[in-house]
Motif scaffolding. Sequence first.
Motif, PDB file in Angstrom:
ATOM      1  N   LEU A  56       0.982  -0.933  -0.474  1.00  0.00           N
ATOM      2  CA  LEU A  56      -0.098  -0.030   0.072  1.00  0.00           C
ATOM      3  C   LEU A  56       1.151   1.113  -0.053  1.00  0.00           C
ATOM      4  O   LEU A  56       0.939   2.118  -0.707  1.00  0.00           O
ATOM      5  N   GLU A  57       1.061   1.271   0.816  1.00  0.00           N
ATOM      6  CA  GLU A  57       2.795   2.498   0.532  1.00  0.00           C
ATOM      7  C   GLU A  57       3.453   2.409  -0.522  1.00  0.00           C
ATOM      8  O   GLU A  57       3.789   3.760  -1.074  1.00  0.00           O
ATOM      9  N   GLY A  58       4.187   1.604  -1.203  1.00  0.00           N
ATOM     10  CA  GLY A  58       4.371   1.550  -2.631  1.00  0.00           C
ATOM     11  C   GLY A  58       3.481   2.498  -3.336  1.00  0.00           C
ATOM     12  O   GLY A  58       3.777   3.054  -4.374  1.00  0.00           O
ATOM     13  N   ILE A  59       2.127   1.651  -3.600  1.00  0.00           N
ATOM     14  CA  ILE A  59       1.335   2.247  -4.379  1.00  0.00           C
ATOM     15  C   ILE A  59       0.927   4.001  -4.294  1.00  0.00           C
ATOM     16  O   ILE A  59       0.787   4.265  -5.169  1.00  0.00           O
ATOM     17  N   LEU A  60       0.736   4.314  -2.902  1.00  0.00           N
ATOM     18  CA  LEU A  60       1.115   5.721  -2.565  1.00  0.00           C
ATOM     19  C   LEU A  60       1.822   6.400  -3.085  1.00  0.00           C
ATOM     20  O   LEU A  60       1.820   7.194  -3.668  1.00  0.00           O
ATOM     21  N   ILE A  90      -0.893  16.010  -4.596  1.00  0.00           N
ATOM     22  CA  ILE A  90      -0.266  15.568  -3.755  1.00  0.00           C
ATOM     23  C   ILE A  90       0.219  16.241  -2.192  1.00  0.00           C
ATOM     24  O   ILE A  90       0.278  14.818  -1.785  1.00  0.00           O
ATOM     25  N   GLY A  91      -0.751  16.971  -1.504  1.00  0.00           N
ATOM     26  CA  GLY A  91      -0.165  17.415  -0.084  1.00  0.00           C
ATOM     27  C   GLY A  91      -0.801  16.128  -0.027  1.00  0.00           C
ATOM     28  O   GLY A  91      -0.647  15.111   1.358  1.00  0.00           O
ATOM     29  N   ILE A  92      -2.573  15.765  -0.627  1.00  0.00           N
ATOM     30  CA  ILE A  92      -3.511  15.306   0.368  1.00  0.00           C
ATOM     31  C   ILE A  92      -2.763  13.532   0.391  1.00  0.00           C
ATOM     32  O   ILE A  92      -2.617  12.850   1.284  1.00  0.00           O
ATOM     33  N   THR A  93      -2.042  13.095  -0.800  1.00  0.00           N
ATOM     34  CA  THR A  93      -1.738  11.540  -1.104  1.00  0.00           C
ATOM     35  C   THR A  93      -0.296  11.744  -0.143  1.00  0.00           C
ATOM     36  O   THR A  93      -0.296  10.651  -0.002  1.00  0.00           O
ATOM     37  N   ARG A  97      -0.415   8.794   2.539  1.00  0.00           N
ATOM     38  CA  ARG A  97       0.913   7.430   3.244  1.00  0.00           C
ATOM     39  C   ARG A  97       1.266   7.914   4.370  1.00  0.00           C
ATOM     40  O   ARG A  97       1.788   7.518   4.802  1.00  0.00           O
ATOM     41  N   LEU A  98       1.023   9.080   4.747  1.00  0.00           N
ATOM     42  CA  LEU A  98       1.900   9.490   6.209  1.00  0.00           C
ATOM     43  C   LEU A  98       0.769   8.535   7.593  1.00  0.00           C
ATOM     44  O   LEU A  98       1.548   7.947   7.991  1.00  0.00           O
ATOM     45  N   ILE A  99      -0.153   8.673   7.210  1.00  0.00           N
ATOM     46  CA  ILE A  99      -1.026   8.279   8.182  1.00  0.00           C
ATOM     47  C   ILE A  99      -0.768   7.177   7.662  1.00  0.00           C
ATOM     48  O   ILE A  99      -1.261   6.489   9.247  1.00  0.00           O
ATOM     49  N   THR A 109      -2.515  11.033  13.910  1.00  0.00           N
ATOM     50  CA  THR A 109      -3.309  10.253  13.302  1.00  0.00           C
ATOM     51  C   THR A 109      -4.897  11.437  12.799  1.00  0.00           C
ATOM     52  O   THR A 109      -5.067  11.858  12.016  1.00  0.00           O
ATOM     53  N   ILE A 110      -5.476  12.667  14.144  1.00  0.00           N
ATOM     54  CA  ILE A 110      -6.340  12.976  13.665  1.00  0.00           C
ATOM     55  C   ILE A 110      -5.987  14.343  13.478  1.00  0.00           C
ATOM     56  O   ILE A 110      -6.481  14.997  12.496  1.00  0.00           O
ATOM     57  N   LEU A 111      -4.260  14.711  13.688  1.00  0.00           N
ATOM     58  CA  LEU A 111      -3.683  16.152  12.827  1.00  0.00           C
ATOM     59  C   LEU A 111      -3.267  16.078  11.547  1.00  0.00           C
ATOM     60  O   LEU A 111      -3.880  16.658  10.258  1.00  0.00           O
ATOM     61  N   TYR A 112      -3.124  15.011  11.752  1.00  0.00           N
ATOM     62  CA  TYR A 112      -3.620  14.523   9.630  1.00  0.00           C
ATOM     63  C   TYR A 112      -4.815  14.646   8.976  1.00  0.00           C
ATOM     64  O   TYR A 112      -4.775  15.001   7.756  1.00  0.00           O
TER      65      TYR A 112
END
Length: 134
Positions: A56-60, A90-93, A97-99, A109-112
């Motif tokens: 999933l990380e690779g896909i993102l 790009i920022g949303i993606t 990914r960071l979450i 997670t809530i802040l993200y």
Amino acid sequence: MKIMSKFGLVPVVLQWVLNLSLVVLALILVIFLGKETLYIFSYINNGTHVSKLELLEGILVYFLYFEFIALIIKYFEAKYHFPLRYFIYIGITAIIRLIIIDHESPLDTILYSGAILVLVVTLYLANTKQLKRE
């Protein structure tokens, strides 16, 4: 008057440097996109050595490369202008990914998630007829 004509060439030269740099960056991103494609296909063919979270990380990451390449293409199509909404995508993606990667702390997670909400509202505002230039 002669000095002004010499300095009039500076923006043209800088624009060429910028364009050439973006073409080189696009080529580098295409190479990394190809490597990421091979990584994803190696998981599909040989799914034992990579976890689903890593896939999933690779896909993102794949989508991030794709979005940056699309941004560079749009820059040239829009006559040397970067549309704001592409940076927001790009920022949303990147935050998604960071979450997925770093979801140990519920507060983070809530802040993200709040940051994604702010970006989505910004995207909505940027696509209103008053602010849309394209």
